[in-house]
Design an enzyme around this catalytic site. Sequence first.
Site, PDB file in Angstrom:
ATOM      1  N   LEU A 126      -8.681  10.941   2.942  1.00 52.32           N
ATOM      2  CA  LEU A 126      -7.512  11.592   3.549  1.00 52.32           C
ATOM      3  C   LEU A 126      -7.106  12.886   2.855  1.00 52.32           C
ATOM      4  O   LEU A 126      -6.012  13.395   3.079  1.00 52.32           O
ATOM      5  CB  LEU A 126      -6.320  10.623   3.568  1.00 52.32           C
ATOM      6  N   CYS A 144      -4.454   7.116  -4.316  1.00 49.53           N
ATOM      7  CA  CYS A 144      -3.765   6.854  -3.048  1.00 49.53           C
ATOM      8  C   CYS A 144      -4.341   5.645  -2.317  1.00 49.53           C
ATOM      9  O   CYS A 144      -3.612   4.794  -1.836  1.00 49.53           O
ATOM     10  CB  CYS A 144      -3.835   8.073  -2.148  1.00 49.53           C
ATOM     11  N   HIS A 145      -5.660   5.584  -2.219  1.00 44.10           N
ATOM     12  CA  HIS A 145      -6.284   4.512  -1.442  1.00 44.10           C
ATOM     13  C   HIS A 145      -7.421   3.820  -2.178  1.00 44.10           C
ATOM     14  O   HIS A 145      -8.108   2.986  -1.608  1.00 44.10           O
ATOM     15  CB  HIS A 145      -6.776   5.054  -0.096  1.00 44.10           C
ATOM     16  N   GLY A 146      -7.662   4.198  -3.427  1.00 42.60           N
ATOM     17  CA  GLY A 146      -8.624   3.479  -4.250  1.00 42.60           C
ATOM     18  C   GLY A 146     -10.070   3.918  -4.154  1.00 42.60           C
ATOM     19  O   GLY A 146     -10.955   3.180  -4.584  1.00 42.60           O
ATOM     20  N   PRO A 159     -12.322   3.476   0.609  1.00 39.83           N
ATOM     21  CA  PRO A 159     -12.429   3.844   2.022  1.00 39.83           C
ATOM     22  C   PRO A 159     -13.042   5.215   2.307  1.00 39.83           C
ATOM     23  O   PRO A 159     -13.335   5.522   3.456  1.00 39.83           O
ATOM     24  CB  PRO A 159     -10.976   3.818   2.490  1.00 39.83           C
TER      25      PRO A 159
END
Length: 180
Positions: A126, A144-146, A159
């Site tokens: 992202l 943020c999302h790993g 992701p």
Amino acid sequence: MAESAVHSTNAGDDPSRRDFIHIAALAAAAGAGASIVWPLIDQMNPSADTVALASVEYDLTKIEPGQQVTINWRGKPLFIRNRTQAQIDAAVRDDAAVLKDPQADALRHKEGKAQWLILVGSCTHLGCVPTVGGGEYGGWFCPCHGSTYDTSGRIRKGPAPTNLVVPDYAFLSDTKVKIG
């Protein structure tokens, strides 16, 4: 008696003159059209400040082995990392690992310059900015999302669908690089 036919030609009836007038009028119209259209097309070119940001030069002597600097390039962070031999060895060893976006370490740097890794510092999930040295692979970690990247900037966990992007760059000398 047959009279000899004398043909008088009017200046307006001369076909070669008429063709010349048509060609001249078309050429003038084309020139006028081009002079009107050119400014409209020219205004679509990027401004001088945008062109100046298109490429950046950086002095590599400022980066010690094992360190990384982050500079701004085209409005994005750009990671320039001076990898140690241990980091290079780990990246080459991971070439055989199962990768989400397989790419050999040799394709992620210039030949003969394996210690210099230059990447666009935006997570491919992202667009967050990963932190250096995070995660279990010694590369980058996006909090943020790993998403976790290895020492070659390849996605290992999380992701993010693809590796960190390697921009176009060239070495101007042993100590200077031009990106973009």
